[in-house]
Design a protein around this motif. Sequence first.
Motif, PDB file in Angstrom:
ATOM      1  N   ASP A  72      31.574  51.788 -38.390  1.00 29.17           N
ATOM      2  CA  ASP A  72      31.153  51.952 -37.000  1.00 29.17           C
ATOM      3  C   ASP A  72      29.640  52.112 -36.869  1.00 29.17           C
ATOM      4  O   ASP A  72      29.120  52.182 -35.742  1.00 29.17           O
ATOM      5  CB  ASP A  72      31.847  53.166 -36.369  1.00 29.17           C
ATOM      6  N   SER A  73      28.944  52.154 -37.974  1.00 27.02           N
ATOM      7  CA  SER A  73      27.487  52.264 -37.936  1.00 27.02           C
ATOM      8  C   SER A  73      26.908  51.018 -37.274  1.00 27.02           C
ATOM      9  O   SER A  73      27.053  49.906 -37.787  1.00 27.02           O
ATOM     10  CB  SER A  73      26.924  52.426 -39.355  1.00 27.02           C
ATOM     11  N   SER A  74      26.281  51.197 -36.131  1.00 27.00           N
ATOM     12  CA  SER A  74      25.789  50.082 -35.315  1.00 27.00           C
ATOM     13  C   SER A  74      24.847  50.649 -34.261  1.00 27.00           C
ATOM     14  O   SER A  74      24.688  51.856 -34.134  1.00 27.00           O
ATOM     15  CB  SER A  74      26.932  49.381 -34.567  1.00 27.00           C
ATOM     16  N   ILE A  75      24.289  49.735 -33.487  1.00 26.10           N
ATOM     17  CA  ILE A  75      23.615  50.117 -32.249  1.00 26.10           C
ATOM     18  C   ILE A  75      24.584  49.835 -31.110  1.00 26.10           C
ATOM     19  O   ILE A  75      25.185  48.758 -31.045  1.00 26.10           O
ATOM     20  CB  ILE A  75      22.312  49.332 -32.049  1.00 26.10           C
ATOM     21  N   TYR A  76      24.732  50.800 -30.220  1.00 26.44           N
ATOM     22  CA  TYR A  76      25.598  50.638 -29.058  1.00 26.44           C
ATOM     23  C   TYR A  76      24.710  50.597 -27.813  1.00 26.44           C
ATOM     24  O   TYR A  76      23.815  51.430 -27.647  1.00 26.44           O
ATOM     25  CB  TYR A  76      26.607  51.782 -28.978  1.00 26.44           C
ATOM     26  N   LEU A  77      24.972  49.617 -26.951  1.00 22.71           N
ATOM     27  CA  LEU A  77      24.149  49.451 -25.760  1.00 22.71           C
ATOM     28  C   LEU A  77      25.004  49.339 -24.516  1.00 22.71           C
ATOM     29  O   LEU A  77      26.071  48.721 -24.548  1.00 22.71           O
ATOM     30  CB  LEU A  77      23.293  48.182 -25.859  1.00 22.71           C
ATOM     31  N   CYS A  78      24.509  49.897 -23.437  1.00 19.71           N
ATOM     32  CA  CYS A  78      25.133  49.674 -22.142  1.00 19.71           C
ATOM     33  C   CYS A  78      24.241  48.732 -21.341  1.00 19.71           C
ATOM     34  O   CYS A  78      23.040  48.632 -21.587  1.00 19.71           O
ATOM     35  CB  CYS A  78      25.366  50.973 -21.393  1.00 19.71           C
ATOM     36  N   SER A  79      24.855  48.060 -20.389  1.00 17.01           N
ATOM     37  CA  SER A  79      24.134  47.048 -19.622  1.00 17.01           C
ATOM     38  C   SER A  79      24.712  46.944 -18.221  1.00 17.01           C
ATOM     39  O   SER A  79      25.913  47.162 -18.020  1.00 17.01           O
ATOM     40  CB  SER A  79      24.247  45.694 -20.329  1.00 17.01           C
ATOM     41  N   VAL A  80      23.850  46.601 -17.277  1.00 18.61           N
ATOM     42  CA  VAL A  80      24.290  46.331 -15.913  1.00 18.61           C
ATOM     43  C   VAL A  80      23.624  45.056 -15.438  1.00 18.61           C
ATOM     44  O   VAL A  80      22.565  44.664 -15.935  1.00 18.61           O
ATOM     45  CB  VAL A  80      23.951  47.492 -14.950  1.00 18.61           C
ATOM     46  N   ILE A  81      24.273  44.405 -14.469  1.00 19.38           N
ATOM     47  CA  ILE A  81      23.721  43.185 -13.879  1.00 19.38           C
ATOM     48  C   ILE A  81      23.772  43.347 -12.362  1.00 19.38           C
ATOM     49  O   ILE A  81      24.728  42.928 -11.715  1.00 19.38           O
ATOM     50  CB  ILE A  81      24.513  41.943 -14.321  1.00 19.38           C
ATOM     51  N   PRO A  82      22.733  43.934 -11.789  1.00 20.87           N
ATOM     52  CA  PRO A  82      22.747  44.173 -10.336  1.00 20.87           C
ATOM     53  C   PRO A  82      22.817  42.872  -9.524  1.00 20.87           C
ATOM     54  O   PRO A  82      23.424  42.842  -8.460  1.00 20.87           O
ATOM     55  CB  PRO A  82      21.424  44.904 -10.085  1.00 20.87           C
ATOM     56  N   ALA A  83      22.182  41.825 -10.036  1.00 20.74           N
ATOM     57  CA  ALA A  83      22.204  40.538  -9.331  1.00 20.74           C
ATOM     58  C   ALA A  83      22.487  39.427 -10.339  1.00 20.74           C
ATOM     59  O   ALA A  83      23.615  39.025 -10.526  1.00 20.74           O
ATOM     60  CB  ALA A  83      20.885  40.315  -8.610  1.00 20.74           C
ATOM     61  N   VAL A  84      21.444  38.938 -11.009  1.00 21.42           N
ATOM     62  CA  VAL A  84      21.599  37.873 -12.008  1.00 21.42           C
ATOM     63  C   VAL A  84      21.126  38.351 -13.374  1.00 21.42           C
ATOM     64  O   VAL A  84      21.766  38.085 -14.393  1.00 21.42           O
ATOM     65  CB  VAL A  84      20.808  36.610 -11.586  1.00 21.42           C
ATOM     66  N   TYR A 110      14.822  37.246 -31.096  1.00 18.87           N
ATOM     67  CA  TYR A 110      14.907  36.594 -29.798  1.00 18.87           C
ATOM     68  C   TYR A 110      16.343  36.117 -29.561  1.00 18.87           C
ATOM     69  O   TYR A 110      16.941  35.479 -30.425  1.00 18.87           O
ATOM     70  CB  TYR A 110      13.933  35.416 -29.741  1.00 18.87           C
ATOM     71  N   PHE A 111      16.854  36.446 -28.384  1.00 15.41           N
ATOM     72  CA  PHE A 111      18.231  36.091 -28.031  1.00 15.41           C
ATOM     73  C   PHE A 111      18.222  35.183 -26.806  1.00 15.41           C
ATOM     74  O   PHE A 111      17.636  35.524 -25.782  1.00 15.41           O
ATOM     75  CB  PHE A 111      19.052  37.332 -27.688  1.00 15.41           C
ATOM     76  N   CYS A 112      18.909  34.062 -26.915  1.00 15.24           N
ATOM     77  CA  CYS A 112      19.163  33.211 -25.770  1.00 15.24           C
ATOM     78  C   CYS A 112      20.478  33.658 -25.131  1.00 15.24           C
ATOM     79  O   CYS A 112      21.416  34.048 -25.857  1.00 15.24           O
ATOM     80  CB  CYS A 112      19.263  31.756 -26.231  1.00 15.24           C
ATOM     81  N   ALA A 113      20.552  33.633 -23.808  1.00 15.35           N
ATOM     82  CA  ALA A 113      21.759  34.116 -23.141  1.00 15.35           C
ATOM     83  C   ALA A 113      21.978  33.360 -21.844  1.00 15.35           C
ATOM     84  O   ALA A 113      21.039  32.815 -21.263  1.00 15.35           O
ATOM     85  CB  ALA A 113      21.645  35.616 -22.853  1.00 15.35           C
ATOM     86  N   LEU A 114      23.235  33.339 -21.413  1.00 17.43           N
ATOM     87  CA  LEU A 114      23.531  32.735 -20.123  1.00 17.43           C
ATOM     88  C   LEU A 114      24.389  33.675 -19.305  1.00 17.43           C
ATOM     89  O   LEU A 114      25.098  34.529 -19.839  1.00 17.43           O
ATOM     90  CB  LEU A 114      24.187  31.371 -20.273  1.00 17.43           C
ATOM     91  N   SER A 115      24.329  33.478 -18.019  1.00 20.24           N
ATOM     92  CA  SER A 115      25.057  34.327 -17.085  1.00 20.24           C
ATOM     93  C   SER A 115      25.630  33.496 -15.962  1.00 20.24           C
ATOM     94  O   SER A 115      24.945  32.639 -15.414  1.00 20.24           O
ATOM     95  CB  SER A 115      24.116  35.382 -16.501  1.00 20.24           C
ATOM     96  N   ALA A 116      26.891  33.775 -15.654  1.00 17.35           N
ATOM     97  CA  ALA A 116      27.453  33.209 -14.429  1.00 17.35           C
ATOM     98  C   ALA A 116      26.754  33.864 -13.253  1.00 17.35           C
ATOM     99  O   ALA A 116      26.122  34.913 -13.396  1.00 17.35           O
ATOM    100  CB  ALA A 116      28.953  33.478 -14.381  1.00 17.35           C
ATOM    101  N   LEU A 117      26.841  33.264 -12.096  1.00 18.15           N
ATOM    102  CA  LEU A 117      26.112  33.772 -10.942  1.00 18.15           C
ATOM    103  C   LEU A 117      26.835  34.934 -10.292  1.00 18.15           C
ATOM    104  O   LEU A 117      27.119  34.940  -9.115  1.00 18.15           O
ATOM    105  CB  LEU A 117      25.891  32.646  -9.940  1.00 18.15           C
ATOM    106  N   SER A 118      27.126  35.953 -11.123  1.00 23.74           N
ATOM    107  CA  SER A 118      27.838  37.106 -10.594  1.00 23.74           C
ATOM    108  C   SER A 118      27.519  38.326 -11.435  1.00 23.74           C
ATOM    109  O   SER A 118      27.518  38.246 -12.658  1.00 23.74           O
ATOM    110  CB  SER A 118      29.353  36.861 -10.629  1.00 23.74           C
ATOM    111  N   GLY A 119      27.263  39.425 -10.772  1.00 22.87           N
ATOM    112  CA  GLY A 119      26.987  40.654 -11.506  1.00 22.87           C
ATOM    113  C   GLY A 119      28.211  41.238 -12.158  1.00 22.87           C
ATOM    114  O   GLY A 119      28.114  42.219 -12.884  1.00 22.87           O
TER     115      GLY A 119
END
Lengths: 112, 113
Positions: A87-99, B88-97
């Motif tokens: 389980d040794s790793s980096i854990y990240l949280c993320s949000v996408i408010p828009a795009v 460096y990471f390439c990523a894609l996203s659908a048009l939705s949060g």
Amino acid sequence: SAVISQKPSRDICQRGTSLTIQCQVDSQVTMMFWYRQQPGQSLTLIATANQGSEATYESGFVIDKFPISRPNLTFSTLTVSNMSPEDSSIYLCSVIPAVEAFFGQGTRLTVV
Amino acid sequence: GNSVTQMEGPVTLSEEAFLTINCTYTATGYPSLFWYVQYPGEGLQLLLKATKADDKGSNKGFEATYRKETTSFHLEKGSVQVSDSAVYFCALSALSGNTPLVFGKGTRLSVIA
């Protein structure tokens, strides 16, 4: 935009114990995402947390091992349970408010 | 499903060399495309983005153009510096949060003086 405060930033834990990681967002968001980044690897999605319902887990991840809470629209926790060295790793949280996605600074976990 | 294929590293360049990191994608619809950077010991941060075909994202001397015809979003920089050493990471996203990003495997860049 969104600013995420994630803690702890790092921890060293004994095998068999559990660690709870917290993420606080400065704005309300519908979904929060939890990722694992194993050493030298890309990000792997663990689960998606929606306020008011159970989290949705990706293949290979189960609720008993990675329970998630989402009590409101600005906060979530991920617990890594019964830890092993794998389980040794980096854990990240993320949000996408828009795009665009925003990330917490990550929790670097070492299990000994 | 959506996927991102990214040139694997590691990549080692001398300072002031030209950088290209290839990224191609598979997606339904019209995704947004991103490059994220992870400096040693830090979290991910957005480097640049493009939300529609032919858009060019740019930041800190890096550029990438959203090419729908070749489904590509290659990252370029004309003259790299030691401080550009990162993953460096390439990523894609659908048009939705409500949909998480899909990431490539990441490319580790080391720039030597």
